[in-house]
Scaffold this active site. Structure first.
Site, PDB file in Angstrom:
ATOM      1  N   ASP A 195       0.834  -1.196   0.000  1.00 21.27           N
ATOM      2  CA  ASP A 195       0.000   0.000   0.000  1.00 21.27           C
ATOM      3  C   ASP A 195       0.869   1.246   0.000  1.00 21.27           C
ATOM      4  OD1 ASP A 195      -3.003   1.038   0.892  1.00 21.27           O
ATOM      5  OD2 ASP A 195      -1.384   2.252   1.772  1.00 21.27           O
ATOM      6  N   TYR A 218       2.886   9.954  -0.621  1.00 22.33           N
ATOM      7  CA  TYR A 218       4.007   9.407   0.145  1.00 22.33           C
ATOM      8  C   TYR A 218       5.356   9.677  -0.519  1.00 22.33           C
ATOM      9  CZ  TYR A 218       0.379   6.514   2.428  1.00 22.33           C
ATOM     10  OH  TYR A 218      -0.735   6.066   3.089  1.00 22.33           O
ATOM     11  N   LYS A 249      -2.869   5.821  -4.108  1.00 19.78           N
ATOM     12  CA  LYS A 249      -3.969   6.727  -3.758  1.00 19.78           C
ATOM     13  C   LYS A 249      -3.829   8.058  -4.499  1.00 19.78           C
ATOM     14  CE  LYS A 249      -3.705   4.761   0.870  1.00 19.78           C
ATOM     15  NZ  LYS A 249      -2.271   4.344   0.798  1.00 19.78           N
ATOM     16  N   HIS A 264      -7.553   9.633  -1.593  1.00 24.24           N
ATOM     17  CA  HIS A 264      -6.835   9.583  -0.319  1.00 24.24           C
ATOM     18  C   HIS A 264      -7.617  10.246   0.819  1.00 24.24           C
ATOM     19  CE1 HIS A 264      -2.420   9.322   1.276  1.00 24.24           C
ATOM     20  NE2 HIS A 264      -3.284   8.937   2.180  1.00 24.24           N
ATOM     21  N   LEU A 278      -1.756  -0.531  14.539  1.00 25.22           N
ATOM     22  CA  LEU A 278      -0.977  -0.581  15.779  1.00 25.22           C
ATOM     23  C   LEU A 278      -0.923   0.792  16.447  1.00 25.22           C
ATOM     24  CD1 LEU A 278       2.072  -2.687  14.479  1.00 25.22           C
ATOM     25  CD2 LEU A 278      -0.137  -3.500  15.322  1.00 25.22           C
TER      26      LEU A 278
END
Length: 276
Positions: A53, A58, A83, A113, A192
């Site tokens: 992903d 990014y 995205k 996004h 997480l």
């Protein structure tokens, strides 16, 4: 346990459009372009991950593409998501640029996004990218239940996926239920809590009881909620550790204790505050 959960080890979630999405993915948010990203993706593919992903925002799509080529894993075996950066105006043109950076002919999933400029602003362009064969599936990210419903009402192709912040502290039950009604798969980013929740005492206690790591407990919770989980790591041992979530199950008691950590009130919103 959510009836949509794939916890058998087969590791793929059927999407409403007929495609299949691996339920464990490696995310590369905040991974710098270059060696760190290439290594993380290669290690993940070597550990058996088949879902990567990334995103235009990014800035590391080229490194993801290099790792795909270097890995030796056939392209058809790897589910690649990128995205659309919604501060642009052309989902098709921006995806064509992404494909050049990735070095692939199509991606498997293309997401809006975030809903900048309105939930439906980019959707016609996303449908056009699908029609042109630049992507096999289209979806959204950071969309609330109301925003998702607006896209479905306005478009001709419904989103196959909604990728949102989801973990025991952000247990957006009403949003998950809405996505189930619309037959939209939910992907969890930051499962997480960007690493913050592995030190939670409740998570640590369940990890001791089950003989697993806190990260594995959190990811397994996501699977049993029916989520696709996208975990980020640049450490080889943790990437391998995160893959070890298909050979155990959390009990009803474990799940209830983790559910009780929610701080959102079970909201149908994707975020408590937006950045756009």
């Amino acid at each position: 346990m959510n009836p949509n959960a794939d916890t058998s080890g087969s590791g793929a979630r059927p999407l409403a459009d007929g495609n299949r999405l691996p339920v464990l993915g490696l995310g590369v948010w905040q991974v710098p372009d270059g060696r760190a990203c290439v290594d993380a993706v290669r290690w993940a593919l070597g550990a058996g991950y088949r879902h990567i992903d990334t995103a235009q925002a990014y800035g590391n799509e080229a490194s993801v593409g290099r790792a795909l080529r270097d890995s030796g894993v056939p392209r058809g075996e790897v589910f690649v998501t990128t995205k659309f950066q919604p501060r642009g105006n052309d989902p098709v043109g921006q995806l064509e640029n992404s494909l050049r950076r990735l070095g692939v002919e199509e991606v498997d999933l293309y997401l809006v996004h975030w809903p900048e400029g309105g939930a439906t602003r980019a959707w016609a362009g996303m449908e056009r990218a699908l029609e042109l064969g630049l992507t096999r599936s289209i979806g959204v990210s950071n969309y609330s239940a109301a925003e998702l419903e607006a896209v479905i009402a306005a478009g001709t192709v419904p989103p196959a996926v909604n990728q949102v912040l989801f973990n025991p502290r952000n247990n957006r039950r009403a949003l998950l239920d809405a996505c189930a009604r619309f037959d939209v798969a939910v992907e969890a980013y930051s499962p997480l809590g960007t690493g913050r929740y592995v030190d939670d005492p409740t998570v640590a206690g369940i990890a001791r009881r089950t003989g697993r790591t806190p990260a594995q407990v959190l990811l397994r919770w996501g699977l049993q909620q029916g989520l696709v989980v996208v975990a980020k790591s640049t450490h080889r041992e943790r990437i391998h550790e995160n893959a070890g979530i298909f050979d155990f199950a959390l009990s009803d008691q474990d799940m209830a204790e983790l559910d009780a950590l929610d701080r959102t009130g079970g909201t149908d919103r994707a975020l408590e505050s937006t950045w756009w």
